[in-house]
Write an enzyme that holds these catalytic residues in place. Sequence first.
Site, PDB file in Angstrom:
ATOM      1  N   ASP A   1       7.028 -34.656  27.868  1.00 35.26           N
ATOM      2  CA  ASP A   1       7.812 -35.602  28.665  1.00 35.26           C
ATOM      3  C   ASP A   1       7.498 -36.981  28.133  1.00 35.26           C
ATOM      4  OD1 ASP A   1       9.177 -37.059  30.496  1.00 35.26           O
ATOM      5  OD2 ASP A   1       8.127 -36.308  32.259  1.00 35.26           O
TER       6      ASP A   1
ATOM      7  N   HIS B   1      16.019 -23.017  12.960  1.00 32.38           N
ATOM      8  CA  HIS B   1      16.450 -23.424  14.301  1.00 32.38           C
ATOM      9  C   HIS B   1      15.278 -23.975  15.122  1.00 32.38           C
ATOM     10  CE1 HIS B   1      20.319 -20.772  14.293  1.00 32.38           C
ATOM     11  NE2 HIS B   1      20.600 -22.033  14.004  1.00 32.38           N
TER      12      HIS B   1
ATOM     13  N   HIS C   1      12.563 -21.994  16.672  1.00 31.49           N
ATOM     14  CA  HIS C   1      11.626 -21.341  15.756  1.00 31.49           C
ATOM     15  C   HIS C   1      10.745 -22.341  15.001  1.00 31.49           C
ATOM     16  CE1 HIS C   1      13.118 -17.112  16.049  1.00 31.49           C
ATOM     17  NE2 HIS C   1      14.063 -17.774  16.670  1.00 31.49           N
TER      18      HIS C   1
ATOM     19  N   HIS D   1      12.270 -11.821  21.207  1.00 35.58           N
ATOM     20  CA  HIS D   1      13.367 -12.785  21.365  1.00 35.58           C
ATOM     21  C   HIS D   1      14.305 -12.371  22.499  1.00 35.58           C
ATOM     22  CE1 HIS D   1      11.791 -14.156  17.670  1.00 35.58           C
ATOM     23  NE2 HIS D   1      12.594 -13.543  16.843  1.00 35.58           N
TER      24      HIS D   1
ATOM     25  N   SER E   1      23.054 -27.556  12.895  1.00 34.77           N
ATOM     26  CA  SER E   1      22.426 -26.712  11.878  1.00 34.77           C
ATOM     27  C   SER E   1      23.386 -25.656  11.344  1.00 34.77           C
ATOM     28  CB  SER E   1      21.213 -25.999  12.495  1.00 34.77           C
ATOM     29  OG  SER E   1      21.629 -25.187  13.574  1.00 34.77           O
TER      30      SER E   1
ATOM     31  N   SER F   1      28.747 -14.952  17.600  1.00 38.60           N
ATOM     32  CA  SER F   1      27.315 -15.026  17.880  1.00 38.60           C
ATOM     33  C   SER F   1      26.494 -14.913  16.605  1.00 38.60           C
ATOM     34  CB  SER F   1      26.924 -13.912  18.844  1.00 38.60           C
ATOM     35  OG  SER F   1      25.511 -13.898  19.001  1.00 38.60           O
ATOM     36  N   GLY F   2      25.300 -15.464  16.635  1.00 40.24           N
ATOM     37  CA  GLY F   2      24.374 -15.379  15.513  1.00 40.24           C
ATOM     38  C   GLY F   2      23.421 -14.201  15.615  1.00 40.24           C
ATOM     39  N   HIS F   3      23.584 -13.382  16.638  1.00 40.25           N
ATOM     40  CA  HIS F   3      22.631 -12.292  16.883  1.00 40.25           C
ATOM     41  C   HIS F   3      23.342 -10.942  16.918  1.00 40.25           C
ATOM     42  CE1 HIS F   3      19.488 -15.211  18.015  1.00 40.25           C
ATOM     43  NE2 HIS F   3      20.518 -15.911  18.463  1.00 40.25           N
TER      44      HIS F   3
ATOM     45  N   HIS G   1      34.089 -19.254  17.661  1.00 41.14           N
ATOM     46  CA  HIS G   1      32.653 -19.027  17.535  1.00 41.14           C
ATOM     47  C   HIS G   1      32.371 -17.533  17.506  1.00 41.14           C
ATOM     48  CE1 HIS G   1      28.375 -19.542  17.872  1.00 41.14           C
ATOM     49  NE2 HIS G   1      28.362 -18.640  18.826  1.00 41.14           N
TER      50      HIS G   1
ATOM     51  N   ASP H   1      14.928  -8.575  17.107  1.00 41.15           N
ATOM     52  CA  ASP H   1      15.672  -9.565  17.905  1.00 41.15           C
ATOM     53  C   ASP H   1      16.497  -8.910  19.019  1.00 41.15           C
ATOM     54  OD1 ASP H   1      17.343 -11.618  18.787  1.00 41.15           O
ATOM     55  OD2 ASP H   1      18.347 -11.909  16.852  1.00 41.15           O
TER      56      ASP H   1
END
Lengths: 562, 562
Positions: free
Chosen positions: A453, A86, A89, A400, A243, A376-378, A374, A205
Site C-alpha cells: 500500500d 505476466h 508470475h 493456478h 503484454s 482465453s490464454g488457458h 478475445h 494450470d
Amino acid sequence: MSHPHPELSDPPEPPADGLRIVALGGLGEIGRNMTVYEYGGRLLVVDCGVLFPETEQPGIDLILPDFDYIRDRLDDIEAVVLTHGHEDHIGAVPYLLRERPDIPLVGSRLTLALLEAKLTEHRIRPVTRVVGEGDRSTFGPFDCEFLAVNHSIPDALALAVRTGAGLVLHTGDFKMDQLPLDGRLTDLPGFARLGAEGIDLLLSDSTNAEVSGFVPSERNIGPVVDEVFRTAQERLIVACFASHVHRVQQVLDAAVANGRKVCFIGRSMVRNMGVARELGYLNVPEGIMVEPKELEDVPADRLVLVCTGSQGEPMSALSRMANRDHQQIRITDRDTVMLASSLIPGNENAVNRVINGLTRWGARVVHKGNALVHVSGHASAGELLYVLNMTKPGNFMPIHGEWRHLRAHAKLAALTGVPDENIVIAEDGVVVDLVEGKASIVGAVPAGYVYVDGLSVGEVTETSLKDRRILGEEGFVSIVIGIDSSSGKVVAGPEIHARGAGIVNEDFDEVLARIDQVLRDAAGDGVNDLHQISQLVRRTVGKWVSDTYRRRPMIIPVIVEV
Amino acid sequence: MSHPHPELSDPPEPPADGLRIVALGGLGEIGRNMTVYEYGGRLLVVDCGVLFPETEQPGIDLILPDFDYIRDRLDDIEAVVLTHGHEDHIGAVPYLLRERPDIPLVGSRLTLALLEAKLTEHRIRPVTRVVGEGDRSTFGPFDCEFLAVNHSIPDALALAVRTGAGLVLHTGDFKMDQLPLDGRLTDLPGFARLGAEGIDLLLSDSTNAEVSGFVPSERNIGPVVDEVFRTAQERLIVACFASHVHRVQQVLDAAVANGRKVCFIGRSMVRNMGVARELGYLNVPEGIMVEPKELEDVPADRLVLVCTGSQGEPMSALSRMANRDHQQIRITDRDTVMLASSLIPGNENAVNRVINGLTRWGARVVHKGNALVHVSGHASAGELLYVLNMTKPGNFMPIHGEWRHLRAHAKLAALTGVPDENIVIAEDGVVVDLVEGKASIVGAVPAGYVYVDGLSVGEVTETSLKDRRILGEEGFVSIVIGIDSSSGKVVAGPEIHARGAGIVNEDFDEVLARIDQVLRDAAGDGVNDLHQISQLVRRTVGKWVSDTYRRRPMIIPVIVEV
C-alpha cells in the site's frame, strides 16, 4: 493468514531423498503464483507474482506472497525460474530481490526483458540467465529442462525438474492453440517424451478446468478485428492488455491493410511494445506509428489508438474517455471502441461502467460479449485431458486456480486414470513431499497475504483492513473530552465529530446531554480511570447511534488530559 | 444528482392536450423503476421500486427514486400501478406511502399480496385495488387496460394507458416463454389488437436487448433439476430468489418425484412462499414440508433445503454455510448445492466466493455456469422484435436498462421501421412529452439517488459517501490539541490516532515533533485563529503521511479550547 489450515500442523523435517513442494501463492486463488521446490537443503523457486486486490482489500495496491517461509533461507535459493512475463508470475520479483538482490533469475528472452524493464523502474539490476525451449540447465541439485508452451504472451515456458526424488513437470500457464500466430506450439511431443520417461508429479494450470471443450485459436480473432476496422465509421480505439503482443500484432496488421496509422497510449503499453519490438516479437511496419502529439494531424478515419484500460481501471485513459474526462480524446457517436481482452473476474462492474459511459456518448462498443475479440490464454478441460493422457503422471497436483478450478482439474485427472490417492489438492502454504514416487501432504506453513500500500510492504494488516471496511461502510463518530489531570473534571468538550456516518452536526444535542449525564454519574461514583471513562462514553454514543439510526459507525472516544 | 443533464433545462409547462412522461428511475440503470405519467394536471405512477447499491455506495441498504418531482403534488396522484412483485418495481412503495398513505395501489392479486406482506412489516395498511389481465379501469383521466405478461414471477401485467394524447403501451418486465409452466402467455394477440388500434408510444423492457436470439423456456429447467435430485449423494440445498414461485414449484415437484422432504430456510422465502401458497400460485403437496427444527429427524438423502443467498449475500444462510459459519448446517463432501438463479451483475465476486467456499468443503455445486438451472426473466433481442413488429408503435422509448441496453433496444426499433426521430432515449429525470402523436424530450428534472441507510432516508448524501470511500480506502489520522482559550498556549496534546491508515503508533514521534515546531512557529508569528492552526496541522500531517507512506488518509485536526 488468508487460508488457515487448522487441521494441518507444522511440517516435519524434509525427507532425506524427497522433494518438498510448497506453493506460497496461486493455490486457492488466481494470482501471485509462486512455488518453492526444496531438495537436499537447496531451493528452486518457480514464478514470483502478484495478486490484484478485490473490494475486500480496500486501498491495497498489490498483494504479494508471504516470503516468511524462505526469509531465513534466501541464500539457499539456487534460482528463480519465471515461466512467462505476466504480472501474476513476475510482479513480486522486485520485492524478493529487495531481500537478496543477487538471486539468479532464469527465463526466456522476452520474459526477462519485460522483467528487467520493470526492475529498472525499481532501480534494481538483476543477475539473469536466458534460457529457451529445449535447453537443459542445472541449478544446484535441480536439473531443469525447458519446454515451449503457448500462452497469451509470447515465449512462455514449461519446466521439467529432475532431482533424486524423480521427475516433476510444472506447466506454468499454457494453452493449446494448434494454429498459433507465431507457429510456436505447446510442446506436446516433449510432454509425451517425459511421460514415457516417467513423470512422478505433474503440476498443471487449472484456470479453465471448469470450461468444457477447446479454446478457439487466436487466429480466429483476425477476421473479426479486420471487420471492425472495415466498418469503423471514423476513429477506432482498441483496448487490450499491455503484454498481449499477438493481439497488438493483429491490430497493426489490420491497420496496414486498412490504411490507418497507429498510436500507442499509456506507459505500460509503450514500454512493453518497445521491448517486444526490439526483440523481434512485434513486427512494426515502417511509418505506421504516430506519436500522441501528432494525433491532430491524422484524419479520424485514418487512425487507431491502442491503449490499456480494458479492465475498467478507473485511472486509465479508456475510463477517462468514457467519463468525457480525457484531455485529448472526446468520444462521439462516430467512434468505435474495441475491448479486445478477457474480463477478469471482479472487474465486471468497472468494465460495465466503461461500456455504458462510451455508449452514452454514442460510441459503438465491440467487446467479448458481442464479438469474438478475445480468446482465453488457458487450456480448457478438453485440452487439459490431452496433457494428462500424454504425461501419464504418477501423481497429480492442480495449480493456478481457485478451489473450484483445482477440484475440477482433480476430477479430470481422476477420469484419465490417476488414482485418487495420488491426486493432491493443496492450498497456499500446504507442504507436499514427493518421496519414493508418492506425493503427500505433510503439514502447512503460514502463507498469508502481504499487502503493498503506497510505499509500505506488509505494514497494512488485516486489522487495518477491518478498520477500513468498517470506516468505509459506516464512517466514524469521535468524541473529544478534555479532563483536568489533577481534579479529574471535564474542562473541555465533549466535542463530537462524525464523518461518513450520515449524521449531521445538528443532531448532536441529545447525545451530548447523555454524555454529560454519564460523565457526571461517573464523577459521582468516583470513577476517574481514563480508560473506564472512555468505555462509558463509547457505549453511550454507540447506543445512541444504534437506537436513532440503526447504524454501527466506529466510535472513537478521545480523552485528553490537560 | 446521479445523472445530470447539463444540456437540458427545466421543462416548460405541460402541453394542454399532451401526455408528459418522466421516469424517476429505471432509465440508465437496472432497478428502482418508477415512471410518472401526467395528463390534464393529474398523475399516474407506474411502479415504485428500489435499486440495490454497488461498491461505490458503501454501507447503503437501498437506493430509492427521488420523489422531489412529485412531492408537492402527491394529492394529484390518481394511482400507483405495480406491474409485478419484484423489489425493483415495488420496493419503494413503503417510502412513498409514508408521504401520503392513501395513494391507491393497483396491481394483480399476487403483486398486491406480496406488497401487503411487506407493508405490514412497515406497519402500513394501504388502499388497494386488484386488477387482472383483460380488466379496464379508469383512474382520473387515465383509462387503463391490463394485459398478461410472462416473467420470472407469476401474475405480471403490462399496462395500456389511453388519454386524450393517445394510446401508450408500457410493458413492464416481461419475457416470451411460449410454453410457460402456468400456461399464462405474454398477451401478444392483445399487443397486436392495440397495434391495430394505433399505439402512439411503446415503452418496452430493454434488459436483454443486447442478447441475441430467444430465452429458453422455464420448462427446460425441470429435467436438469430432476437430474440433480437423482444424482445428489445425500443432502440437497437449492438457493434461488425468494420470489421465483415457478422455480420453487419445480423443486417441490422434483422432491415429490424423488421422495425428499422440503424445508424453506430464511424469512423472505418463508413469507413469500406462504403468500404464493395461500393464493394458489404455489402447489405444496400434502406432508412434504418440514420445519427447520425437524431437520435432524430426516435422513440427509431424503432432504432438500430451499433458501435464498444465490447472489452471495454475506449474511445469508448459504454464505454462512460456505464459511462453515452456520449454526445448524455443516457442509461436507456428500452435499449437493444448486444455485438456481441468475447472477445479477455486480455480484460475481460474492457468488464466486460462495462457490469456492462450498467447493472447498467438497460439496458438488451446480450453477448456471455448468448446468441449465436458470433462464432469464427478460425477453431477448429476437423476442423484442416480435413485440415491436406486432405493436408498430408511432414512437418508441426503451425502458428498464442501462445505456448499453437502451441503445441496443433503440437500434432494434429502428430496424423494425420506427423512424429515428420517433425514438426517444431518455435517462432518469428526462421529461418526454407526447403531443399530437410525436414524443420529444423537452427538459429534465432532478432525479438523483436517495439513499436508505439504517433508519434514515435521504440523510446520507454524496458527501457522506465520498467520506466513506476515502475512509474505506485510506483510513484516517486525527490530531487532538488542547489550547488554552485565554493564553492561546497548547495545554494538551498533540495526540495522534490513526485507524485503517496502516500507520502504527510507534511511527508518530517524527510527525509529533514537526507539529510541535509548526505550533511554535505559529505562536511566534502571532497566529491564534483556531481554523488557521487547524489548517497548518492538517497540512503538516498530510505532507508527512504522503512523503513517508505515499498515502492520502483523511486528516482530521481537532483543536479543543480549554
